[in-house]
Write a protein that holds these residues in place. Structure first.
Motif, PDB file in Angstrom:
ATOM      1  N   PHE A 126     -57.181  30.570  -9.785  1.00  0.00           N
ATOM      2  CA  PHE A 126     -58.213  29.965 -10.625  1.00  0.00           C
ATOM      3  C   PHE A 126     -57.656  28.795 -11.438  1.00  0.00           C
ATOM      4  O   PHE A 126     -58.391  27.891 -11.813  1.00  0.00           O
ATOM      5  N   GLY A 127     -56.361  28.841 -11.722  1.00  0.00           N
ATOM      6  CA  GLY A 127     -55.762  27.799 -12.542  1.00  0.00           C
ATOM      7  C   GLY A 127     -55.174  26.664 -11.710  1.00  0.00           C
ATOM      8  O   GLY A 127     -55.424  25.489 -11.954  1.00  0.00           O
ATOM      9  N   MET A 128     -54.382  27.026 -10.690  1.00  0.00           N
ATOM     10  CA  MET A 128     -53.661  25.996  -9.936  1.00  0.00           C
ATOM     11  C   MET A 128     -54.408  25.567  -8.677  1.00  0.00           C
ATOM     12  O   MET A 128     -53.942  24.668  -7.966  1.00  0.00           O
ATOM     13  N   GLY A 129     -55.492  26.249  -8.366  1.00  0.00           N
ATOM     14  CA  GLY A 129     -56.261  25.882  -7.170  1.00  0.00           C
ATOM     15  C   GLY A 129     -55.562  26.244  -5.869  1.00  0.00           C
ATOM     16  O   GLY A 129     -55.794  25.655  -4.818  1.00  0.00           O
ATOM     17  N   ILE A 130     -54.660  27.225  -5.930  1.00  0.00           N
ATOM     18  CA  ILE A 130     -53.965  27.694  -4.723  1.00  0.00           C
ATOM     19  C   ILE A 130     -54.847  28.729  -4.034  1.00  0.00           C
ATOM     20  O   ILE A 130     -55.259  29.702  -4.667  1.00  0.00           O
ATOM     21  N   LYS A 131     -55.161  28.520  -2.782  1.00  0.00           N
ATOM     22  CA  LYS A 131     -56.040  29.479  -2.109  1.00  0.00           C
ATOM     23  C   LYS A 131     -55.254  30.603  -1.426  1.00  0.00           C
ATOM     24  O   LYS A 131     -55.709  31.736  -1.351  1.00  0.00           O
ATOM     25  N   HIS A 132     -54.076  30.262  -0.926  1.00  0.00           N
ATOM     26  CA  HIS A 132     -53.374  31.232  -0.081  1.00  0.00           C
ATOM     27  C   HIS A 132     -52.187  31.870  -0.796  1.00  0.00           C
ATOM     28  O   HIS A 132     -51.259  31.171  -1.228  1.00  0.00           O
ATOM     29  N   SER A 382     -53.416  35.924   5.324  1.00  0.00           N
ATOM     30  CA  SER A 382     -52.437  36.997   5.183  1.00  0.00           C
ATOM     31  C   SER A 382     -51.033  36.393   5.315  1.00  0.00           C
ATOM     32  O   SER A 382     -50.874  35.221   5.677  1.00  0.00           O
ATOM     33  N   TYR A 383     -50.038  37.208   5.037  1.00  0.00           N
ATOM     34  CA  TYR A 383     -48.619  36.789   5.042  1.00  0.00           C
ATOM     35  C   TYR A 383     -48.294  36.032   6.340  1.00  0.00           C
ATOM     36  O   TYR A 383     -47.747  34.930   6.312  1.00  0.00           O
ATOM     37  N   ASP A 384     -48.637  36.624   7.480  1.00  0.00           N
ATOM     38  CA  ASP A 384     -48.302  35.962   8.746  1.00  0.00           C
ATOM     39  C   ASP A 384     -49.083  34.656   8.887  1.00  0.00           C
ATOM     40  O   ASP A 384     -48.585  33.699   9.485  1.00  0.00           O
ATOM     41  N   GLY A 385     -50.282  34.601   8.324  1.00  0.00           N
ATOM     42  CA  GLY A 385     -51.068  33.368   8.344  1.00  0.00           C
ATOM     43  C   GLY A 385     -50.397  32.282   7.511  1.00  0.00           C
ATOM     44  O   GLY A 385     -50.405  31.098   7.877  1.00  0.00           O
ATOM     45  N   ILE A 386     -49.799  32.694   6.407  1.00  0.00           N
ATOM     46  CA  ILE A 386     -49.068  31.742   5.567  1.00  0.00           C
ATOM     47  C   ILE A 386     -47.833  31.232   6.318  1.00  0.00           C
ATOM     48  O   ILE A 386     -47.542  30.032   6.321  1.00  0.00           O
ATOM     49  N   GLY A 393     -47.139  22.978   9.307  1.00  0.00           N
ATOM     50  CA  GLY A 393     -47.001  21.917   8.302  1.00  0.00           C
ATOM     51  C   GLY A 393     -48.163  21.887   7.331  1.00  0.00           C
ATOM     52  O   GLY A 393     -48.263  20.987   6.502  1.00  0.00           O
ATOM     53  N   ASP A 394     -49.048  22.870   7.398  1.00  0.00           N
ATOM     54  CA  ASP A 394     -50.173  22.914   6.453  1.00  0.00           C
ATOM     55  C   ASP A 394     -49.717  23.394   5.086  1.00  0.00           C
ATOM     56  O   ASP A 394     -50.280  23.023   4.072  1.00  0.00           O
ATOM     57  N   ILE A 395     -48.731  24.289   5.077  1.00  0.00           N
ATOM     58  CA  ILE A 395     -48.179  24.760   3.807  1.00  0.00           C
ATOM     59  C   ILE A 395     -46.788  24.175   3.631  1.00  0.00           C
ATOM     60  O   ILE A 395     -45.934  24.308   4.504  1.00  0.00           O
ATOM     61  N   ARG A 396     -46.582  23.507   2.482  1.00  0.00           N
ATOM     62  CA  ARG A 396     -45.329  22.789   2.264  1.00  0.00           C
ATOM     63  C   ARG A 396     -44.610  23.195   0.989  1.00  0.00           C
ATOM     64  O   ARG A 396     -43.429  22.891   0.804  1.00  0.00           O
ATOM     65  N   GLY A 397     -45.341  23.875   0.142  1.00  0.00           N
ATOM     66  CA  GLY A 397     -44.724  24.388  -1.079  1.00  0.00           C
ATOM     67  C   GLY A 397     -44.943  25.893  -1.138  1.00  0.00           C
ATOM     68  O   GLY A 397     -46.053  26.364  -0.889  1.00  0.00           O
ATOM     69  N   LEU A 398     -43.882  26.653  -1.419  1.00  0.00           N
ATOM     70  CA  LEU A 398     -44.025  28.120  -1.444  1.00  0.00           C
ATOM     71  C   LEU A 398     -43.328  28.667  -2.682  1.00  0.00           C
ATOM     72  O   LEU A 398     -42.216  28.264  -3.028  1.00  0.00           O
ATOM     73  N   SER A 686     -55.321  44.667  10.070  1.00  0.00           N
ATOM     74  CA  SER A 686     -54.663  44.606   8.762  1.00  0.00           C
ATOM     75  C   SER A 686     -53.641  43.482   8.685  1.00  0.00           C
ATOM     76  O   SER A 686     -53.172  43.171   7.595  1.00  0.00           O
ATOM     77  N   ARG A 687     -53.277  42.900   9.826  1.00  0.00           N
ATOM     78  CA  ARG A 687     -52.212  41.884   9.919  1.00  0.00           C
ATOM     79  C   ARG A 687     -50.872  42.427   9.412  1.00  0.00           C
ATOM     80  O   ARG A 687     -50.012  41.673   8.949  1.00  0.00           O
ATOM     81  N   GLN A 688     -50.702  43.720   9.471  1.00  0.00           N
ATOM     82  CA  GLN A 688     -49.413  44.295   9.080  1.00  0.00           C
ATOM     83  C   GLN A 688     -48.429  44.182  10.241  1.00  0.00           C
ATOM     84  O   GLN A 688     -48.784  44.455  11.390  1.00  0.00           O
ATOM     85  N   PRO A 689     -47.192  43.772   9.953  1.00  0.00           N
ATOM     86  CA  PRO A 689     -46.204  43.664  11.031  1.00  0.00           C
ATOM     87  C   PRO A 689     -45.884  45.033  11.643  1.00  0.00           C
ATOM     88  O   PRO A 689     -45.848  46.036  10.942  1.00  0.00           O
ATOM     89  N   SER A 690     -45.611  45.012  12.939  1.00  0.00           N
ATOM     90  CA  SER A 690     -45.290  46.241  13.667  1.00  0.00           C
ATOM     91  C   SER A 690     -43.771  46.351  13.798  1.00  0.00           C
ATOM     92  O   SER A 690     -43.180  45.855  14.752  1.00  0.00           O
TER      93      SER A 690
END
Ligand code: SF4
Length: 701
Positions: A126-132, A382-386, A393-398, A686-690
């Motif tokens: 809500f503050g930084m506008g980070i969606k993921h 989800s984590y794997d989506g990130i 190259g869609d996400i550049r700051g983590l 669930s996108r949980q790793p196996s």
């Protein structure tokens, strides 16, 4: 620790989801020792070695004590907080300006307090506008959360620990509580009902050895086995028709689906005889109070959600829910994974609301006093989506908070490459030496358990209080205060004017929880939680006025009403799918990973700092191999072996043991190298790793 204490106080432990109460012995308001709390209803005076050693790991030399930035020479240099927070803000805002607001993401944890998760989620989204943003709870609890939500209408583990003592039959599926949750196992041992204890696990684990029955199934044949048990429960009329008719939806479809999973058909798939399958079903059918418990063997699987729901189905059709000693019960992993599920603002909107629901967004916005437009209309990737977003190259700051993906994420070499691809990686952690910190551009030093206050929620939905009983070393700050400072540097401090301290945030959480199944509006505050030995959710204003006391054990669904609009639970079934990477001629051994010991935790960032805990567990990586396989490889116990998968290889010490069957191997996840072997595949729901199935080749080194 030889110093005499002059006072004591209590707090819940900060490792696992059991949520044991500890008594801290203080001198001049600093903890100098601890003992398990005898009056706490969770642990009844017991603690495992990790809890006993909880203070020692705070004193380690590699604590992050000041902010560190990586210079152009690749080396870290200490800077002031002002410098670090300015850098965070400039770099992250710069990335957002250049690549859009969604180009920055966060990865958080089930290890920080609810109030900190709430702050982080609200600040970021809500503050930084980070969606993921996602949490490491994706690696442990996402499957259970998804399964419960679909089956019960809400992510709601129904049990209370007293159920371990009330059951006359307990079924543990993919769970090894002797090692993973030793204090819960103590509760099992206290059971006076001569219980049948059935363990379903491909390894002969410590729990399997202590059980009355062990079904040593082929790895990942659990879904078929559970369907066969269901088939036989129906065939022998061991089901509760009245409960099914009044409280569930989908029984006919379930009957049709499991009709082909006869014990005879399933026996060859599972390696369990048809007679043993029938006998297990009949035991479940005959006993009066059956509880079914699962952990990572189920959750960390490519068909985990459906497997968890097959367990839930068995509890539902036999009417084993809502009564003492019953339930389809997911045991959580981390001390506050349950908090993350309600408060992290990642998959679910703050307080387990729905990002997509405009009424939910309005409600959360009004309880937080913010503009509803600031709330994203979609849940996070989800984590794997990130991780995929980084790859594209869609996400550049983590921003990574209290978790260690460079060690723990599945298919490790790829995860490390992705971390290196980022324009800016911030690691906020107690230690500057984690595998992930090695990849960081900026390290923010965080206080740990014992150095800050807040609440955790344990496996049985119990809020417990943690307290500040030590000063954090150097300039390290509580995560809460780091978030608060960042809100100010980012320029959104007004939005968080009310978020002055953890208990103020707890009151905001209470407001947002109103009318949710996890409603906690009736809790008076930290003092009451502490005094009552924790308070289980829900605890509404109406509960507070009723006869039931917060000290009493509370299980859900006593009235048979579930959280779907029609009050009925859903019986969910699906096809059994093939293992994505079955062993073959080239990689003939199936590798399972998991908890190896009671004394180490996760990636060992904390527990490895205690000489006592290190002594209880080999420091060198080991791999369990069956004696037949070992003989065929010419390997003896203690020899060095090389284990290789299509993704990487490692050296480990062979532990030759019949606990694994021929063709299988097991390696604890605590060792840094283990995930060099694992295959990046996920449960589709669930996108949980196996983590429990990949093909490897093992040879003498
Ligand atoms: Fe209890 Fe878990 Fe802490 Fe051990 S790690 S003392 S079992 S809460």
């Amino acid at each position: 620790e030889s110093m005499q204490a002059d006072a004591t106080t209590t707090a819940v432990c900060g490792y696992c989801s059991t949520g044991c109460g500890l008594r801290l012995h203080l001198r001049d308001e600093e903890a100098v020792g601890l003992t398990p709390e005898t009056s706490y209803p969770v642990n009844l005076g017991m603690a495992c070695p990790k809890g006993w050693e909880a203070l020692r790991v705070l004193d380690s030399e590699d604590r992050a004590t000041e902010p560190l930035i990586r210079g152009s020479d690749g080396k870290f240099a200490a800077v002031s907080w002002d410098h670090a927070l300015r850098l965070f803000t400039t770099r992250m805002k710069g990335i957002q300006r250049q690549h859009g607001p969604d180009s920055v993401a966060f990865l958080s944890t089930g290890q920080i307090a609810c109030e900190e998760m709430a702050f982080l989620g609200a600040l970021a989204k809500f503050g930084m506008g980070i969606k993921h943003g996602d949490g490491n709870t994706r690696q442990c609890m996402a499957t259970a959360a998804t399964a419960y939500k679909e089956s019960f209408g809400f992510d709601s583990p129904p049990f209370t620990y007293d159920d371990f003592e009330q059951s006359d039959c307990m079924v543990f599926i993919g769970a090894n509580p002797c090692i993973g949750h030793p204090i819960m196992w103590e509760r099992v041992l206290r059971n006076q009902n001569d219980p049948e204890i059935i363990v379903i696990d491909p390894r002969r684990t410590e729990s399997a050895m202590a059980a009355t029955q062990h079904l040593q199934i082929r790895p990942k044949s659990d879904l078929a086995l559970l369907y066969a048990i269901t088939n036989h429960l129906i065939a022998c009329e061991c089901v509760d028709r009245k409960f099914i008719n009044n409280h569930t939806e989908g029984f006919e479809k379930l009957c049709e689906h499991v009709s082909r999973f006869t014990p005879d058909a399933v026996a060859p798939m599972t390696g369990i005889s048809a007679d043993a399958i029938r006998q297990t079903a009949e035991t479940i059918g005959r006993r009066k109070a059956v509880s079914l418990w699962w952990t990572m063997g189920v959750n960390q699987s490519y068909e985990g959600t459906r497997t968890a729901q097959a367990i839930i189905n068995i509890a539902l059709i036999t009417g084993n829910i809502g009564r003492p000693g019953t339930g389809a019960n997911s045991i959580t992993g981390q001390c506050n994974a349950m908090g993350s599920r309600l408060w992290s603002n990642t998959t679910n909107l703050f307080g387990h609301h729905d990002f997509k629901d405009s009424a939910d967004r309005e409600k959360v916005a009004s309880s937080l006093g913010i503009d509803p437009e600031r709330i994203p209309t979609e849940p996070s990737w989800s984590y794997d989506g990130i991780m995929d977003g980084i790859r594209r190259g869609d996400i550049r700051g983590l921003w990574v908070i209290a978790t260690n993906p460079a060690h723990s994420w599945i298919h490790q070499s790829e995860a490390r490459n992705l971390l290196d691809r980022l324009d800016f990686l911030v690691v906020q952690d107690m230690y500057h030496t984690t595998e992930t910190a090695r990849h960081a551009d900026l390290i923010l030093p965080a206080a740990g358990w014992g150095e800050k206050s807040g609440t955790f929620i344990n496996s049985e939905r119990r809020y417990g209080v943690l307290k500040k009983v030590r000063r954090a070393p150097g300039k390290a700050l509580a995560d809460f205060h780091i978030f608060r400072a960042l809100a100010s540097y980012w320029g959104v401090e007004e939005m968080f004017a009310e978020w002055t301290d953890p208990e103020a945030v707890f009151r905001i959480m209470q407001r947002a929880s109103e009318d949710q199944p996890c409603d906690i509006t009736g809790i008076q505050g930290y003092e009451q939680i502490d005094r009552c030995g924790g308070v289980q959710w829900p605890w509404t204003e109406a509960d507070a006025e009723g006869d039931f006391q917060p000290e009493q054990q509370r299980r859900l669904f006593a009235d048979g009403r579930f959280y779907h609009h029609d009050g009925r639970a859903r019986l969910v079934v699906d096809d059994v799918t093939a293992m994505p990477e079955a062993p073959d001629a080239e990689y003939p051994t199936l590798l399972m990973t998991g908890r190896g010991t009671v004394s180490q935790w996760h990636t060992q960032t904390r527990t490895n700092k205690s000489p006592v805990l290190r002594k209880l567990y080999p420091n060198e990586a080991y791999i369990e191999i069956n004696p037949e396989d070992a003989a065929a490889m010419g390997v003896e116990n203690g020899d060095q072996v090389r284990a290789q998968s299509r993704r990487g290889s490692l050296l480990a010490t062979a532990m030759v043991t019949p606990t694994v069957k021929p063709g299988h191997a097991f390696m604890p996840m605590h060792y840094e190298a283990t995930n060099q072997l694992t295959l990046g595949h996920f449960d589709p729901h669930s996108r949980q790793p196996s983590y429990k199935d990949c093909a490897v080749r093992i040879e003498r080194a």
